[in-house]
Design a protein around this motif. Structure first.
Motif, mmCIF file in Angstrom:
data_model
loop_
_atom_site.group_PDB
_atom_site.id
_atom_site.type_symbol
_atom_site.label_atom_id
_atom_site.label_comp_id
_atom_site.label_asym_id
_atom_site.label_seq_id
_atom_site.Cartn_x
_atom_site.Cartn_y
_atom_site.Cartn_z
ATOM 1 N N ILE A 211 0.832 -1.196 0.000
ATOM 2 C CA ILE A 211 0.000 0.000 0.000
ATOM 3 C C ILE A 211 0.872 1.254 0.000
ATOM 4 O O ILE A 211 0.617 2.216 -0.740
ATOM 5 C CB ILE A 211 -0.931 -0.011 1.231
ATOM 6 C CG1 ILE A 211 -1.949 -1.154 1.149
ATOM 7 C CG2 ILE A 211 -1.649 1.322 1.373
ATOM 8 C CD1 ILE A 211 -2.916 -1.079 0.014
ATOM 9 N N LYS A 212 1.904 1.237 0.829
ATOM 10 C CA LYS A 212 2.812 2.387 0.906
ATOM 11 C C LYS A 212 3.511 2.630 -0.423
ATOM 12 O O LYS A 212 3.635 3.774 -0.879
ATOM 13 C CB LYS A 212 3.839 2.147 2.012
ATOM 14 C CG LYS A 212 4.776 3.330 2.244
ATOM 15 C CD LYS A 212 5.738 3.040 3.392
ATOM 16 C CE LYS A 212 6.669 4.234 3.632
ATOM 17 N NZ LYS A 212 7.614 3.971 4.747
ATOM 18 N N SER A 213 3.939 1.547 -1.067
ATOM 19 C CA SER A 213 4.619 1.670 -2.360
ATOM 20 C C SER A 213 3.682 2.152 -3.451
ATOM 21 O O SER A 213 4.130 2.702 -4.461
ATOM 22 C CB SER A 213 5.231 0.322 -2.762
ATOM 23 O OG SER A 213 6.193 -0.093 -1.817
ATOM 24 N N SER A 214 2.377 1.942 -3.257
ATOM 25 C CA SER A 214 1.381 2.358 -4.248
ATOM 26 C C SER A 214 0.908 3.785 -4.018
ATOM 27 O O SER A 214 0.061 4.284 -4.763
ATOM 28 C CB SER A 214 0.178 1.414 -4.203
ATOM 29 O OG SER A 214 0.559 0.090 -4.479
ATOM 30 N N PRO A 219 -6.046 3.420 3.164
ATOM 31 C CA PRO A 219 -6.512 2.021 3.120
ATOM 32 C C PRO A 219 -7.082 1.591 4.458
ATOM 33 O O PRO A 219 -6.751 2.144 5.509
ATOM 34 C CB PRO A 219 -5.238 1.250 2.814
ATOM 35 C CG PRO A 219 -4.179 2.053 3.509
ATOM 36 C CD PRO A 219 -4.591 3.488 3.367
ATOM 37 N N GLN A 220 -7.935 0.616 4.410
ATOM 38 C CA GLN A 220 -8.413 -0.033 5.631
ATOM 39 C C GLN A 220 -8.024 -1.503 5.538
ATOM 40 O O GLN A 220 -8.466 -2.200 4.623
ATOM 41 C CB GLN A 220 -9.929 0.116 5.761
ATOM 42 C CG GLN A 220 -10.525 -0.631 6.948
ATOM 43 C CD GLN A 220 -12.009 -0.376 7.082
ATOM 44 O OE1 GLN A 220 -12.444 0.735 7.319
ATOM 45 N NE2 GLN A 220 -12.810 -1.417 6.907
ATOM 46 N N ILE A 221 -7.211 -1.964 6.464
ATOM 47 C CA ILE A 221 -6.765 -3.363 6.480
ATOM 48 C C ILE A 221 -7.336 -4.015 7.737
ATOM 49 O O ILE A 221 -7.067 -3.566 8.847
ATOM 50 C CB ILE A 221 -5.234 -3.478 6.480
ATOM 51 C CG1 ILE A 221 -4.644 -2.774 5.245
ATOM 52 C CG2 ILE A 221 -4.812 -4.950 6.484
ATOM 53 C CD1 ILE A 221 -3.124 -2.717 5.237
ATOM 54 N N LYS A 222 -8.118 -5.068 7.540
ATOM 55 C CA LYS A 222 -8.793 -5.711 8.663
ATOM 56 C C LYS A 222 -8.666 -7.224 8.548
ATOM 57 O O LYS A 222 -8.763 -7.781 7.455
ATOM 58 C CB LYS A 222 -10.272 -5.305 8.679
ATOM 59 C CG LYS A 222 -11.041 -5.764 9.905
ATOM 60 C CD LYS A 222 -12.465 -5.203 9.866
ATOM 61 C CE LYS A 222 -13.265 -5.639 11.085
ATOM 62 N NZ LYS A 222 -14.657 -5.111 11.042
ATOM 63 N N ILE A 233 -9.928 0.097 -0.276
ATOM 64 C CA ILE A 233 -9.266 1.302 -0.789
ATOM 65 C C ILE A 233 -10.346 2.181 -1.396
ATOM 66 O O ILE A 233 -11.066 1.749 -2.315
ATOM 67 C CB ILE A 233 -8.204 0.948 -1.836
ATOM 68 C CG1 ILE A 233 -7.120 0.050 -1.235
ATOM 69 C CG2 ILE A 233 -7.582 2.212 -2.426
ATOM 70 C CD1 ILE A 233 -6.223 -0.603 -2.256
ATOM 71 N N LEU A 234 -10.484 3.387 -0.892
ATOM 72 C CA LEU A 234 -11.443 4.351 -1.444
ATOM 73 C C LEU A 234 -10.748 5.156 -2.531
ATOM 74 O O LEU A 234 -9.624 5.626 -2.339
ATOM 75 C CB LEU A 234 -11.982 5.254 -0.341
ATOM 76 C CG LEU A 234 -12.672 4.548 0.828
ATOM 77 C CD1 LEU A 234 -13.123 5.545 1.874
ATOM 78 C CD2 LEU A 234 -13.840 3.699 0.351
ATOM 79 N N THR A 235 -11.428 5.327 -3.669
ATOM 80 C CA THR A 235 -10.756 5.913 -4.826
ATOM 81 C C THR A 235 -11.205 7.327 -5.227
ATOM 82 O O THR A 235 -10.536 7.943 -6.069
ATOM 83 C CB THR A 235 -10.913 4.983 -6.045
ATOM 84 O OG1 THR A 235 -12.305 4.718 -6.259
ATOM 85 C CG2 THR A 235 -10.184 3.674 -5.822
ATOM 86 N N PRO A 236 -12.310 7.877 -4.713
ATOM 87 C CA PRO A 236 -12.668 9.237 -5.133
ATOM 88 C C PRO A 236 -11.588 10.265 -4.771
ATOM 89 O O PRO A 236 -10.897 10.100 -3.769
ATOM 90 C CB PRO A 236 -13.959 9.528 -4.349
ATOM 91 C CG PRO A 236 -14.547 8.195 -4.085
ATOM 92 C CD PRO A 236 -13.366 7.302 -3.848
#
Length: 236
Positions: A211-214, A219-222, A233-236
């Motif tokens: 995620i960091k590299s992207s 992000p929400q990691i659960k 991952i929310l994209t707006p």
């Protein structure tokens, strides 16, 4: 995690062969559907949908299920949306044309689903916009380098968000699925790919680094039982 569990394996699964077809493929897809249901994997995706749809309410949603396999998750999402009285249309995308034909046959009673055999690394993939991208037990099939490219194309394609539902690389998960498939599976592919998929899967640190590299900021990691990660991952 030590030894073989400390890093992701890149050994190819039988399922990675895009020419794979026939009774063994059908038996494998049926068994994977049962395993996914029994081990609670379906709710990882549906709770993700609930989260995104509550955040971005609209009259209907177009959802692309990437690596759709036999269409099981589309069926699950369709049933979930119907109970919630949410209008959804689905696109099932898989690189194996034999798998797509199997999915079309299994979901031929649904009129709000389209299927296509498509490689997600083709330039044409991200041109068609959808509201939400889902992928279940899909991302572990790729190297970290491939995943960075994949996440970038997902972000370009999805207007609202992305839901990744995949495995936690853990010793207990590995030996549990190895035992379960040995006892109950009739499919050589499932017996091989089930344990191997855990070795190819992710620790939380793996996901955080990807995620960091992207350059993804929210992000929400659960973690979910049994040994699943949900990444939203929310994209707006």
């Amino acid at each position: 995690m030590m030894g073989r569990f400390s890093q992701r394996s890149y050994e190819k699964e039988i399922m990675d062969d895009l020419e794979f077809e026939g009774p063994v493929l059908e038996q494998s897809l049926k068994e994977l559907r049962t395993i996914n249901k029994l081990l609670g994997g379906n709710k990882v995706t549906t709770t993700g949908l609930d989260f995104i749809m509550k955040k971005y309410p609209q009259e209907n949603y177009l959802i692309a299920d990437i690596g759709c396999g036999g269409g099981d998750m589309i069926r699950v999402m369709g049933d979930w949306a119907k109970k919630k009285n949410i209008k959804c249309e689905f696109i099932g995308i898989d690189a194996n044309p034999n798998t797509i034909e199997f999915a079309k046959e299994r979901l031929n009673d649904l009129d709000h689903v389209n299927f296509r055999a498509q490689n997600v690394f083709e330039d044409s993939f991200e041109k068609e916009q959808v509201d939400i991208i889902t992928c279940t037990l899909f991302t572990h099939h790729f190297t970290d380098k491939e995943l960075l490219r994949l996440l970038s194309s997902f972000i370009s394609k999805a207007r609202l968000g992305i839901i990744i539902n995949d495995l936690h690389r853990h010793r207990l998960a590995y030996y549990s699925i190895k035992l379960l498939t040995r006892l109950f599976s009739k499919s050589p592919m499932v017996q091989n790919d089930g344990p191997l998929s855990v070795l190819r899967a992710f620790s939380k640190q793996d996901l955080q680094l990807l995620i960091k590299s992207s350059n993804i900021k929210t992000p929400q990691i659960k973690w979910f039982w049994a040994f699943r990660w949900q990444v939203i991952i929310l994209t707006p």
